[in-house]
Motif scaffolding. Structure first.
Motif, PDB file in Angstrom:
ATOM      1  N   MET A 210       0.928  -1.178   0.074  1.00 40.74           N
ATOM      2  CA  MET A 210      -0.008  -0.011  -0.264  1.00 40.74           C
ATOM      3  C   MET A 210       0.855   1.225   0.198  1.00 40.74           C
ATOM      4  N   PHE A 211       0.544   2.036  -0.909  1.00 39.96           N
ATOM      5  CA  PHE A 211       1.458   3.488  -1.030  1.00 39.96           C
ATOM      6  C   PHE A 211       1.046   4.333   0.115  1.00 39.96           C
ATOM      7  N   ALA A 212       1.839   5.308   0.608  1.00 35.58           N
ATOM      8  CA  ALA A 212       1.712   6.274   1.602  1.00 35.58           C
ATOM      9  C   ALA A 212       2.325   7.531   0.844  1.00 35.58           C
ATOM     10  N   LEU A 213       1.436   8.685   0.527  1.00 32.79           N
ATOM     11  CA  LEU A 213       2.002   9.976  -0.050  1.00 32.79           C
ATOM     12  C   LEU A 213       2.008  11.025   1.067  1.00 32.79           C
ATOM     13  N   PRO A 214       3.077  11.411   1.431  1.00 35.10           N
ATOM     14  CA  PRO A 214       3.154  12.556   2.513  1.00 35.10           C
ATOM     15  C   PRO A 214       2.699  13.886   1.835  1.00 35.10           C
ATOM     16  N   LEU A 215       1.544  14.476   2.963  1.00 32.53           N
ATOM     17  CA  LEU A 215       1.053  15.805   2.445  1.00 32.53           C
ATOM     18  C   LEU A 215       1.601  16.764   3.489  1.00 32.53           C
ATOM     19  N   GLY A 216       2.805  16.593   4.111  1.00 31.75           N
ATOM     20  CA  GLY A 216       3.214  17.636   5.160  1.00 31.75           C
ATOM     21  C   GLY A 216       2.347  17.432   6.544  1.00 31.75           C
ATOM     22  N   ASP A 217       2.977  18.070   7.309  1.00 29.93           N
ATOM     23  CA  ASP A 217       2.289  18.477   8.907  1.00 29.93           C
ATOM     24  C   ASP A 217       2.129  16.963   9.304  1.00 29.93           C
ATOM     25  N   ASP A 218       3.000  16.129   8.970  1.00 26.07           N
ATOM     26  CA  ASP A 218       2.674  14.714   9.712  1.00 26.07           C
ATOM     27  C   ASP A 218       1.522  13.959   9.155  1.00 26.07           C
ATOM     28  N   ALA A 219       1.131  14.208   7.951  1.00 27.03           N
ATOM     29  CA  ALA A 219      -0.088  13.714   7.221  1.00 27.03           C
ATOM     30  C   ALA A 219       0.175  12.765   5.774  1.00 27.03           C
ATOM     31  N   GLN A 220      -0.584  11.894   5.826  1.00 24.30           N
ATOM     32  CA  GLN A 220      -0.284  10.952   4.685  1.00 24.30           C
ATOM     33  C   GLN A 220      -1.665  10.783   4.028  1.00 24.30           C
ATOM     34  N   LEU A 221      -1.323  10.686   2.710  1.00 26.80           N
ATOM     35  CA  LEU A 221      -2.653  10.072   1.757  1.00 26.80           C
ATOM     36  C   LEU A 221      -2.276   8.687   1.257  1.00 26.80           C
ATOM     37  N   ARG A 222      -3.557   7.783   1.821  1.00 25.54           N
ATOM     38  CA  ARG A 222      -3.402   6.281   1.381  1.00 25.54           C
ATOM     39  C   ARG A 222      -4.591   5.974   0.957  1.00 25.54           C
ATOM     40  N   PRO A 223      -4.637   4.947   0.269  1.00 29.19           N
ATOM     41  CA  PRO A 223      -5.891   4.235  -0.266  1.00 29.19           C
ATOM     42  C   PRO A 223      -6.806   3.727   1.072  1.00 29.19           C
ATOM     43  N   LEU A 224      -8.049   4.010   0.915  1.00 27.65           N
ATOM     44  CA  LEU A 224      -9.173   3.582   1.953  1.00 27.65           C
ATOM     45  C   LEU A 224      -9.878   2.467   1.633  1.00 27.65           C
ATOM     46  N   GLU A 225      -9.695   1.376   2.377  1.00 26.95           N
ATOM     47  CA  GLU A 225     -10.126   0.129   1.832  1.00 26.95           C
ATOM     48  C   GLU A 225     -10.934  -0.638   2.802  1.00 26.95           C
ATOM     49  N   PRO A 226     -11.873  -1.642   2.417  1.00 29.41           N
ATOM     50  CA  PRO A 226     -13.020  -2.369   3.272  1.00 29.41           C
ATOM     51  C   PRO A 226     -12.235  -2.551   4.801  1.00 29.41           C
ATOM     52  N   SER A 227     -10.972  -3.042   4.658  1.00 26.89           N
ATOM     53  CA  SER A 227     -10.117  -3.440   6.078  1.00 26.89           C
ATOM     54  C   SER A 227     -10.252  -2.208   6.900  1.00 26.89           C
ATOM     55  N   HIS A 228     -10.430  -1.016   6.556  1.00 27.35           N
ATOM     56  CA  HIS A 228     -10.455   0.196   7.329  1.00 27.35           C
ATOM     57  C   HIS A 228     -11.757   0.508   7.960  1.00 27.35           C
ATOM     58  N   ALA A 229     -12.762  -0.515   7.899  1.00 29.07           N
ATOM     59  CA  ALA A 229     -14.243  -0.060   8.014  1.00 29.07           C
ATOM     60  C   ALA A 229     -14.545   0.325   9.405  1.00 29.07           C
ATOM     61  N   GLU A 230     -13.697  -0.268  10.383  1.00 25.49           N
ATOM     62  CA  GLU A 230     -14.076  -0.004  11.904  1.00 25.49           C
ATOM     63  C   GLU A 230     -13.473   1.552  12.032  1.00 25.49           C
ATOM     64  N   GLU A 231     -11.901   1.739  11.644  1.00 29.17           N
ATOM     65  CA  GLU A 231     -11.588   3.117  11.937  1.00 29.17           C
ATOM     66  C   GLU A 231     -12.438   4.158  11.061  1.00 29.17           C
ATOM     67  N   PHE A 232     -12.634   3.857   9.788  1.00 27.82           N
ATOM     68  CA  PHE A 232     -13.671   4.656   9.003  1.00 27.82           C
ATOM     69  C   PHE A 232     -14.891   5.027   9.635  1.00 27.82           C
ATOM     70  N   LEU A 233     -15.743   4.021  10.376  1.00 26.12           N
ATOM     71  CA  LEU A 233     -16.836   4.317  11.327  1.00 26.12           C
ATOM     72  C   LEU A 233     -16.267   5.334  12.252  1.00 26.12           C
ATOM     73  N   ALA A 234     -15.624   5.126  13.048  1.00 24.25           N
ATOM     74  CA  ALA A 234     -15.066   6.024  14.096  1.00 24.25           C
ATOM     75  C   ALA A 234     -14.932   7.393  13.601  1.00 24.25           C
ATOM     76  N   HIS A 235     -14.263   7.467  12.492  1.00 22.72           N
ATOM     77  CA  HIS A 235     -13.832   8.767  11.848  1.00 22.72           C
ATOM     78  C   HIS A 235     -15.279   9.609  11.515  1.00 22.72           C
ATOM     79  N   ILE A 236     -16.137   8.764  10.790  1.00 28.30           N
ATOM     80  CA  ILE A 236     -17.377   9.421  10.510  1.00 28.30           C
ATOM     81  C   ILE A 236     -18.346   9.869  11.305  1.00 28.30           C
ATOM     82  N   ASP A 237     -18.190   8.977  12.497  1.00 23.76           N
ATOM     83  CA  ASP A 237     -19.027   9.431  13.813  1.00 23.76           C
ATOM     84  C   ASP A 237     -18.343  10.888  14.380  1.00 23.76           C
TER      85      ASP A 237
END
Length: 316
Positions: free
Chosen positions: A1-28
């Motif tokens: 999986m790639f990770a693209l630095p965005l600066g400020d200790d931030a990264q852009l990465r693919p968001l996949e079904p395996s991230h569902a639990e983390e995604f739900l907490a974020h959406i809340d």
């Protein structure tokens, strides 16, 4: 999986079904910030529905019809960007974004969207990238402007959400508008400078975009005034907030400032620009015009060129 630095200790990465639990907490956390602008976020109310959202994007990516990516800040998912539509045959795609409050004010979404648009044009040969946004979603419209997009038009009453019909604005950028000239470093510095000068404009009822200043500066940036020999040093917050107030409370209206000449010197990963500028507007109802000079220092970061400091003096 790639990770693209965005600066400020931030990264852009693919968001996949395996991230569902983390995604739900974020959406809340994000729900109060993005509802009603991102309806599908509202549909992610439990683990099953959050997984279904991400699976739909995974299925559409397999068809080369859409893609979704997350923005992680200090290891926490705070937002994302996506190709909501991707039509390689027609050469047209649509980019979208969302962000929770804790990720706002850092320019993360704009940087991430730039990465998607650049990939669409340079790697996939797309001809047009679109941005569809509900009228009234000012944060999203501001991002479209920062990306250099043009508003093509408005589809009146196009969408309905919770019984309310909304107009939809269509913004776009074309490949020949996006392609950088040979001297891309200078072009990037030119663009940062335009954003800085344009951040204060409130002519013809427009809304000043002072938060764009945080995007063009490194977080530790300093802005220094030496007008009349009175030296005042600001961090970004101390500089932005009083100007936001003055530009929106009626004291300073029809205001704009613009660069009239510049000299830019680039050496490796640092650069300097000396600018002469003019400004005009109404201050407390009285028309005024002025001029001065700014000297700006730039540094190259993993996310591209950024301003590190700016000093200015006005003509007597």
């Amino acid at each position: 999986m790639f990770a693209l630095p965005l600066g400020d200790d931030a990264q852009l990465r693919p968001l996949e079904p395996s991230h569902a639990e983390e995604f739900l907490a974020h959406i809340d956390r994000a729900r109060p910030h993005v509802d009603p602008w991102i309806p599908w976020a509202t549909f992610s109310t439990d683990l099953a529905s959050a997984t279904a959202v991400l699976q739909r994007y995974a299925d559409r990516q397999a068809q080369d019809a859409a893609r979704i990516y997350g923005v992680w800040l200090d290891g926490t998912l705070v937002g994302g960007v996506m190709f909501t539509k991707f039509d390689a045959a027609e050469g047209v795609c649509e980019v979208g974004c969302w962000l929770e409050a804790d990720g706002a004010g850092r320019g993360l979404v704009t940087r991430a969207c730039r990465a998607l648009i650049d990939w669409a044009f340079t790697k996939r040969g797309m001809s047009r990238v679109e941005w569809w946004v509900a009228t009234g979603n000012d944060r999203s419209i501001d991002v479209a402007r920062r990306l250099g997009m043009t508003r093509d038009g408005v589809l009146r009453g196009r969408s309905a959400y919770r019984g309310v019909r909304r107009d939809t604005e269509i913004w776009s950028v074309l490949r020949d508008e996006w392609e950088r000239p040979a001297s891309s470093d200078k072009a990037e510095i030119d663009a940062l400078t335009r954003v800085f000068f344009g951040a204060f404009t409130n002519t013809a009822g427009s809304r000043p975009d002072v938060d764009a200043i945080r995007e063009v500066f490194v977080p530790q940036g300093r802005i220094i005034s030496n007008v009349g020999g009175a030296l005042v040093t600001y961090d970004l917050d101390a500089f932005i907030e009083p100007r936001r107030e003055m530009l929106t409370d009626g004291r300073l209206t029809e205001f704009s400032e613009w660069e009239v000449s510049e000299r830019t010197e680039i050496f490796g990963s640092i650069a300097h620009r000396f600018s002469a500028y003019r400004k005009s507007g109404y201050l407390a109802g009285e028309w005024f015009e002025g001029s001065g000079a700014k000297t700006t220092q730039f540094v190259r970061t993993p996310a591209g060129w950024r301003m590190s400091s700016l000093l200015w003096d006005d003509a007597a």
